[in-house]
Design an enzyme around this catalytic site. Structure first.
Site, PDB file in Angstrom:
ATOM      1  CB  SER A 135      -0.905   0.012   1.239  1.00 13.26           C
ATOM      2  OG  SER A 135      -1.529   1.264   1.403  1.00 13.26           O
ATOM      3  CE1 TYR A 160      -4.520  -2.036   4.538  1.00 15.79           C
ATOM      4  CE2 TYR A 160      -3.802   0.168   3.924  1.00 15.79           C
ATOM      5  CZ  TYR A 160      -4.190  -1.103   3.564  1.00 15.79           C
ATOM      6  OH  TYR A 160      -4.243  -1.453   2.241  1.00 15.79           O
TER       7      TYR A 160
END
Length: 343
Positions: A135, A160
């Site tokens: 990501s 995350y």
């Protein structure tokens, strides 16, 4: 070898009922390949959207779906050993930055335990190439732009992001120890039809039809507005498939690549483009009711991808403009929810 030279390969795609996993599986099937899809069909967002994606995939004779949670190691191993995939693309993960503030356990279970199970399974079946979702969030609050793969990424600002950085470290270690060719993809704000309802463009559109205001987390500061490198789903898929036959080589067979548009858009321009797309589709002027609030914990002020490394590897850069991409999303959204009595 390039992607177009591949013939009748067997690919295992985790998260196949998810946004990117669905489009990737569909592309592979259309190109004549076999796909084993894995998904746990969790209810993080509307399960009906996931089921509708699966219905489309199940129309292809070369698609096999297995309901499985990647954090269940025993079940995952059974799937891998039965399928013996040549290539594995891991897109299963607990997504979302803000959700990780409220439900951290879900991220550890799926993104760390689950990912460890994936690389363990790849070790057992000797895959030719593991491609996995990282990501852009790993860049944290990096102020140097555009973000390059060589930038320092040891200061994530959300759980995350920390789990995605851990995936890169685990993949690198397994590549070193067990000679597993692995490529991590740092996705930059992926959007498009049949996308994730928790993403801003989808959520804003929902609120419009529910006659609710939208919350904009930039303090109303237009001079120092947030900006994002929005990347249309078709561009993401093209980047992935071109990478499949190009596993890393060298002493440690592990690489990470940005997949972004390389054209960051200010948040307010993005909202204006969404309003224009809605106006075009509905035939009337559409404007959101806007409420401005402070930036949220875990959010970053900017994302901006350097795409040079990916281009050098596969000869591709994303090309879809935010205006064209959002229009395609809105055209799908209005038709889909009209047909399902949602608007």
């Amino acid at each position: 070898m390039d992607y177009n030279q591949l013939s009748d390969i067997k690919v295992l795609v985790t998260g196949s009922a998810g946004f990117i996993g669905f489009y990737l599986s569909k592309r592979l099937l259309e190109d004549g390949h076999k796909v084993i899809g894995i998904d746990n069909l969790n209810d993080y967002y509307d399960i009906n959207l996931k089921k509708d994606r699966l219905k489309t995939l199940e129309q292809y004779s070369d698609f096999e779906f297995v309901k499985c949670d990647i954090s269940d190691k025993d079940e995952l191993m059974k799937v891998f050993k039965k399928a013996s995939p040549e290539f594995v693309i891991n897109l299963a993960a607990q997504a979302g930055v803000r959700y990780s503030l409220k439900n951290p356990d879900a991220y550890i279970q799926s993104n760390i335990v689950g990912f460890h199970n994936i690389v363990e399974a790849c070790k057992e079946v000797n895959v030719k190439h593991l491609i996995y979702a990282s990501s852009s969030s790993v860049y944290g609050a990096n102020k140097k732009v555009p973000f390059e793969e060589t930038d320092f990424v040891d200061h994530p600002v959300s759980l995350y992001a920390a789990t995605k950085k851990s995936n890169e470290l685990i993949a690198n270690t397994y590549s070193h120890l067990y000679d597993i060719p692995s490529s991590g993809l740092r996705f930059f704000t992926v959007y498009g039809p049949m996308g994730r309802p928790d993403m801003a463009y989808f959520g804003f559109t929902n609120k419009l039809f529910n006659k609710e205001p939208i919350k904009i987390f930039n303090n109303g500061d237009f001079d120092n507005d947030l900006y994002r490198d929005f990347t249309y789903i078709d561009d993401i898929i093209e980047g992935i498939v071109r990478l499949i036959p190009k596993p890393p080589t060298g002493n440690v067979k592990h690489e990470v690549y940005n997949i972004g548009n390389n054209k960051p858009v200010k948040l307010m321009k993005f909202i204006n483009s969404l309003e224009e797309a809605l106006s075009n589709k509905l035939g009337e002027e559409i404007r959101f009711e806007k409420h401005f609030e402070p930036i949220q914990p875990g959010d970053v002020p900017a994302t901006y991808a350097s795409t040079d490394k990916l281009y050098k590897a596969v000869g591709f850069k994303p090309t879809t403009s935010i205006e064209n991409g959002l229009q395609k999303f809105i055209d799908w959204y209005v038709d889909y929810y009209k047909n399902n009595n949602g608007i």
